[in-house]
Design a protein around this motif. Structure first.
Motif, short mmCIF file in Angstrom:
data_model
loop_
_atom_site.label_atom_id
_atom_site.label_comp_id
_atom_site.label_asym_id
_atom_site.label_seq_id
_atom_site.Cartn_x
_atom_site.Cartn_y
_atom_site.Cartn_z
N PHE A 165 0.80 -1.22 0.00
CA PHE A 165 0.00 0.00 0.00
C PHE A 165 0.84 1.27 0.00
O PHE A 165 0.44 2.29 -0.56
N ALA A 166 1.99 1.23 0.65
CA ALA A 166 2.80 2.43 0.83
C ALA A 166 3.35 2.95 -0.50
O ALA A 166 3.67 2.17 -1.39
N ASP A 167 3.47 4.26 -0.58
CA ASP A 167 4.17 4.87 -1.71
C ASP A 167 5.67 4.62 -1.57
O ASP A 167 6.40 4.67 -2.54
N GLY A 168 6.10 4.37 -0.35
CA GLY A 168 7.50 4.06 -0.10
C GLY A 168 7.73 3.84 1.38
O GLY A 168 6.94 4.29 2.22
N VAL A 169 8.77 3.11 1.68
CA VAL A 169 9.19 2.88 3.06
C VAL A 169 10.66 3.28 3.12
O VAL A 169 11.49 2.73 2.39
N ASP A 210 3.47 4.65 15.29
CA ASP A 210 2.72 5.84 15.60
C ASP A 210 1.28 5.47 15.25
O ASP A 210 0.86 5.57 14.09
N VAL A 211 0.54 4.99 16.24
CA VAL A 211 -0.76 4.39 15.99
C VAL A 211 -1.76 5.39 15.42
O VAL A 211 -2.55 5.05 14.54
N THR A 212 -1.73 6.62 15.88
CA THR A 212 -2.66 7.63 15.36
C THR A 212 -2.44 7.84 13.87
O THR A 212 -3.39 7.80 13.08
N ALA A 213 -1.20 8.03 13.46
CA ALA A 213 -0.90 8.22 12.03
C ALA A 213 -1.13 6.94 11.24
O ALA A 213 -1.65 6.99 10.11
N THR A 214 -0.80 5.81 11.82
CA THR A 214 -1.01 4.53 11.12
C THR A 214 -2.49 4.32 10.84
O THR A 214 -2.88 3.95 9.74
N ASP A 215 -3.33 4.55 11.85
CA ASP A 215 -4.77 4.38 11.65
C ASP A 215 -5.32 5.37 10.63
O ASP A 215 -6.22 5.05 9.86
N ALA A 235 18.23 -1.17 15.86
CA ALA A 235 17.01 -0.39 16.02
C ALA A 235 16.89 0.44 14.75
O ALA A 235 17.84 1.11 14.34
N LEU A 236 15.73 0.36 14.12
CA LEU A 236 15.51 1.05 12.84
C LEU A 236 14.28 1.95 12.96
O LEU A 236 13.28 1.56 13.56
N VAL A 237 14.37 3.13 12.39
CA VAL A 237 13.24 4.05 12.33
C VAL A 237 12.82 4.15 10.87
O VAL A 237 13.66 4.45 10.00
N TYR A 238 11.53 3.89 10.62
CA TYR A 238 11.01 3.92 9.26
C TYR A 238 9.98 5.03 9.10
O TYR A 238 9.20 5.28 10.01
N ASP A 239 9.96 5.66 7.93
CA ASP A 239 8.84 6.48 7.50
C ASP A 239 8.06 5.66 6.50
O ASP A 239 8.61 5.19 5.49
N LEU A 240 6.77 5.45 6.80
CA LEU A 240 5.88 4.70 5.92
C LEU A 240 5.04 5.72 5.17
O LEU A 240 4.11 6.31 5.73
N ARG A 241 5.41 5.96 3.93
CA ARG A 241 4.74 7.00 3.14
C ARG A 241 3.50 6.44 2.48
O ARG A 241 3.57 5.52 1.67
N ALA A 242 2.36 6.99 2.85
CA ALA A 242 1.08 6.60 2.27
C ALA A 242 0.62 7.72 1.33
O ALA A 242 1.19 8.81 1.34
N PRO A 243 -0.40 7.45 0.53
CA PRO A 243 -0.86 8.48 -0.41
C PRO A 243 -1.23 9.82 0.23
O PRO A 243 -1.08 10.85 -0.39
N PHE A 244 -1.69 9.79 1.49
CA PHE A 244 -2.17 11.04 2.09
C PHE A 244 -1.36 11.49 3.30
O PHE A 244 -1.74 12.44 3.98
N GLY A 245 -0.27 10.82 3.60
CA GLY A 245 0.54 11.22 4.74
C GLY A 245 1.56 10.14 5.10
O GLY A 245 1.63 9.10 4.46
#
Length: 116
Positions: A52-56, A102-107, A69-79
């Motif tokens: 689903f992601a535009d990119g990880v 980040d459950v709020t952003a993930t949801d 320990a890895l920190v990821y940005d999960l880029r979705a179409p709207f955020g």
């Protein structure tokens, strides 16, 4: 390529076979999503993110001899949602996975990601 890099490349490119090969059969898995987790659910959620992601993007990492320990940005179409992953490696496989989303952003940006 080391285990951590191969793990990350495998799941972000949606290679579920490689993810399963890297995950030890008795791996301990935890996350903060409101759903039970086992190896099958972990693989399915990582697949859904990759599909689903535009990119990880790995935006930060700290390495040790036995994991990372890895920190990821999960880029979705709207955020973008952020996820932190703690991996333990032994015997050439991932033996522990701890994911903190980040459950709020993930949801918001990945609706239904972990719904069964």
């Amino acid at each position: 390529m080391d285990v951590v890099s191969f793990w990350t490349k495998s799941w972000t490119s949606d290679d579920r076979v490689a993810v399963r090969q890297m995950l030890a059969p008795d791996a301990e898995i935890e996350w903060n999503l409101d759903a039970p987790v086992d190896d099958e659910e972990l693989v399915q959620v990582l697949h859904r993110i990759a599909a689903f992601a535009d990119g990880v993007d790995v935006v930060g990492q700290t390495r040790a001899d036995d994991g990372a320990a890895l920190v990821y940005d999960l880029r979705a179409p709207f955020g973008t949602a952020r996820m932190v992953e703690f991996l333990t490696v032994a015997g050439g496989r991932v033996t522990e996975v701890r994911q903190v989303y980040d459950v709020t952003a993930t949801d918001r940006f990945f609706p239904g990601l972990y719904a069964n």
